[in-house]
Design a protein around this motif. Structure first.
Motif, PDB file in Angstrom:
ATOM      1  N   VAL A  10      41.781  70.888  55.268  1.00 38.59           N
ATOM      2  CA  VAL A  10      41.547  70.057  54.616  1.00 38.59           C
ATOM      3  C   VAL A  10      42.812  68.949  54.718  1.00 38.59           C
ATOM      4  N   ASP A  11      43.057  68.058  54.372  1.00 38.94           N
ATOM      5  CA  ASP A  11      45.180  67.076  55.057  1.00 38.94           C
ATOM      6  C   ASP A  11      43.921  66.157  53.753  1.00 38.94           C
ATOM      7  N   MET A  12      44.879  65.808  52.726  1.00 38.88           N
ATOM      8  CA  MET A  12      45.033  64.984  51.993  1.00 38.88           C
ATOM      9  C   MET A  12      46.028  63.730  51.984  1.00 38.88           C
ATOM     10  N   SER A  13      45.873  62.764  51.174  1.00 41.12           N
ATOM     11  CA  SER A  13      46.628  62.076  50.658  1.00 41.12           C
ATOM     12  C   SER A  13      46.819  61.086  49.954  1.00 41.12           C
ATOM     13  N   THR A  15      49.063  57.809  49.397  1.00 44.89           N
ATOM     14  CA  THR A  15      50.563  57.468  48.929  1.00 44.89           C
ATOM     15  C   THR A  15      49.610  55.960  49.021  1.00 44.89           C
ATOM     16  N   SER A  16      51.604  55.643  48.199  1.00 44.04           N
ATOM     17  CA  SER A  16      51.421  53.525  49.312  1.00 44.04           C
ATOM     18  C   SER A  16      50.980  53.411  50.036  1.00 44.04           C
ATOM     19  N   GLU A  17      51.297  53.923  51.780  1.00 44.21           N
ATOM     20  CA  GLU A  17      50.633  54.046  52.675  1.00 44.21           C
ATOM     21  C   GLU A  17      49.483  54.453  52.782  1.00 44.21           C
ATOM     22  N   PHE A  18      49.569  55.709  52.928  1.00 46.40           N
ATOM     23  CA  PHE A  18      48.044  56.291  52.914  1.00 46.40           C
ATOM     24  C   PHE A  18      47.172  56.527  52.064  1.00 46.40           C
ATOM     25  N   LEU A  19      46.172  56.574  52.242  1.00 43.40           N
ATOM     26  CA  LEU A  19      44.823  57.128  51.252  1.00 43.40           C
ATOM     27  C   LEU A  19      43.369  58.291  52.325  1.00 43.40           C
ATOM     28  N   TYR A  20      43.961  58.943  52.045  1.00 45.59           N
ATOM     29  CA  TYR A  20      42.517  59.345  52.588  1.00 45.59           C
ATOM     30  C   TYR A  20      42.309  60.954  53.116  1.00 45.59           C
ATOM     31  N   ALA A  21      40.920  61.748  52.932  1.00 42.84           N
ATOM     32  CA  ALA A  21      41.176  62.844  52.858  1.00 42.84           C
ATOM     33  C   ALA A  21      40.409  63.220  54.657  1.00 42.84           C
ATOM     34  N   HIS A  22      41.038  64.334  54.913  1.00 43.36           N
ATOM     35  CA  HIS A  22      40.450  64.708  56.469  1.00 43.36           C
ATOM     36  C   HIS A  22      40.096  66.254  56.885  1.00 43.36           C
ATOM     37  N   VAL A  23      39.058  66.199  57.256  1.00 43.02           N
ATOM     38  CA  VAL A  23      38.504  67.508  56.888  1.00 43.02           C
ATOM     39  C   VAL A  23      38.071  68.352  58.722  1.00 43.02           C
ATOM     40  N   ASP A  24      38.751  69.424  59.367  1.00 44.93           N
ATOM     41  CA  ASP A  24      38.954  69.607  60.571  1.00 44.93           C
ATOM     42  C   ASP A  24      37.975  71.218  60.480  1.00 44.93           C
ATOM     43  N   LEU A  25      36.596  71.012  60.882  1.00 43.66           N
ATOM     44  CA  LEU A  25      36.218  72.721  61.307  1.00 43.66           C
ATOM     45  C   LEU A  25      36.728  73.311  62.376  1.00 43.66           C
ATOM     46  N   ASN A  26      36.987  74.277  62.239  1.00 46.48           N
ATOM     47  CA  ASN A  26      37.660  75.245  63.156  1.00 46.48           C
ATOM     48  C   ASN A  26      36.704  75.633  64.607  1.00 46.48           C
ATOM     49  N   ILE A  45      44.120  64.527  42.899  1.00 48.84           N
ATOM     50  CA  ILE A  45      45.320  64.387  44.053  1.00 48.84           C
ATOM     51  C   ILE A  45      46.737  63.243  43.319  1.00 48.84           C
ATOM     52  N   SER A  46      47.198  63.468  42.448  1.00 49.68           N
ATOM     53  CA  SER A  46      48.187  62.667  41.715  1.00 49.68           C
ATOM     54  C   SER A  46      48.919  61.243  43.190  1.00 49.68           C
ATOM     55  N   PHE A  47      49.378  60.211  42.220  1.00 51.63           N
ATOM     56  CA  PHE A  47      49.856  59.167  43.836  1.00 51.63           C
ATOM     57  C   PHE A  47      51.483  60.078  44.139  1.00 51.63           C
ATOM     58  N   GLY A  48      51.485  59.622  45.520  1.00 54.26           N
ATOM     59  CA  GLY A  48      52.572  59.980  45.915  1.00 54.26           C
ATOM     60  C   GLY A  48      52.314  61.357  46.515  1.00 54.26           C
ATOM     61  N   GLU A  49      51.607  62.045  46.289  1.00 57.39           N
ATOM     62  CA  GLU A  49      51.124  63.718  46.916  1.00 57.39           C
ATOM     63  C   GLU A  49      50.330  63.581  47.996  1.00 57.39           C
ATOM     64  N   VAL A  50      50.981  64.411  48.653  1.00 48.46           N
ATOM     65  CA  VAL A  50      50.379  64.972  50.254  1.00 48.46           C
ATOM     66  C   VAL A  50      49.995  66.658  50.385  1.00 48.46           C
ATOM     67  N   LEU A  51      48.120  66.458  50.369  1.00 46.97           N
ATOM     68  CA  LEU A  51      47.648  67.912  50.066  1.00 46.97           C
ATOM     69  C   LEU A  51      47.691  68.921  51.446  1.00 46.97           C
ATOM     70  N   SER A  52      47.185  69.968  52.069  1.00 46.28           N
ATOM     71  CA  SER A  52      47.178  70.389  53.554  1.00 46.28           C
ATOM     72  C   SER A  52      46.655  71.514  52.882  1.00 46.28           C
ATOM     73  N   TYR A  53      45.747  71.994  52.817  1.00 48.50           N
ATOM     74  CA  TYR A  53      45.372  73.116  52.397  1.00 48.50           C
ATOM     75  C   TYR A  53      44.194  74.323  53.301  1.00 48.50           C
ATOM     76  N   ASP A  54      43.296  75.479  53.183  1.00 47.52           N
ATOM     77  CA  ASP A  54      42.558  75.855  54.490  1.00 47.52           C
ATOM     78  C   ASP A  54      41.240  76.408  53.136  1.00 47.52           C
ATOM     79  N   ARG A  55      40.368  76.028  54.075  1.00 46.56           N
ATOM     80  CA  ARG A  55      39.290  76.839  52.423  1.00 46.56           C
ATOM     81  C   ARG A  55      37.645  76.830  53.847  1.00 46.56           C
TER      82      ARG A  55
END
Length: 123
Positions: A10-13, A15-26, A45-55
């Motif tokens: 999962v990738d989440m952002s 920020t002032s440039e991007f607002l998204y949440a993407h899920v890549d299934l393996n 997710i707070s403003f200005g944060e970019v997260l990337s994690y596995d679930r």
């Protein structure tokens, strides 16, 4: 409906440039009508944060009839987006929007006769 559990990234952002949440299934392809449930997701997710994690995610594959139903109804629902616009101009010929206010020169003025009541209101 067949279900399988897969690892996902999962990738989440936010920020002032991007607002998204993407899920890549393996290793899983998702089609019309399929459902994906990500287990224990991070939703705040707070403003200005970019997260990337596995679930872990559960993928529910749709049957042939629900896949066909979603395919047919999705084509009809897309047509509702054709008239969406954030401008003041409407491109449809059906209605004139915004309607121009009538100018004093284009509308002929009619004489307005006052209404005179001969009798008052009787109680």
């Amino acid at each position: 409906m067949s279900k399988q559990q897969v690892q996902c990234h999962v990738d989440m952002s936010n920020t002032s440039e991007f607002l998204y949440a993407h899920v890549d299934l393996n290793g899983v392809q998702v089609g019309p009508g399929d459902q994906v449930l990500v287990h224990d997701p991070i939703t705040d997710i707070s403003f200005g944060e970019v997260l990337s994690y596995d679930r872990t995610a559960t993928v529910s594959k749709a049957g042939i009839f629900s896949r066909l139903w979603v395919y047919l109804t999705a084509r009809l629902e897309v047509t509702m987006l054709y008239e969406v616009s954030f401008s003041t101009t409407r491109f449809s010929k059906a209605k004139k929007y915004p309607r121009p206010a009538p100018s004093k020169e284009s509308v002929p003025m009619k004489e307005i006769a006052p209404i005179i009541l001969n009798e008052g209101v009787k109680v």
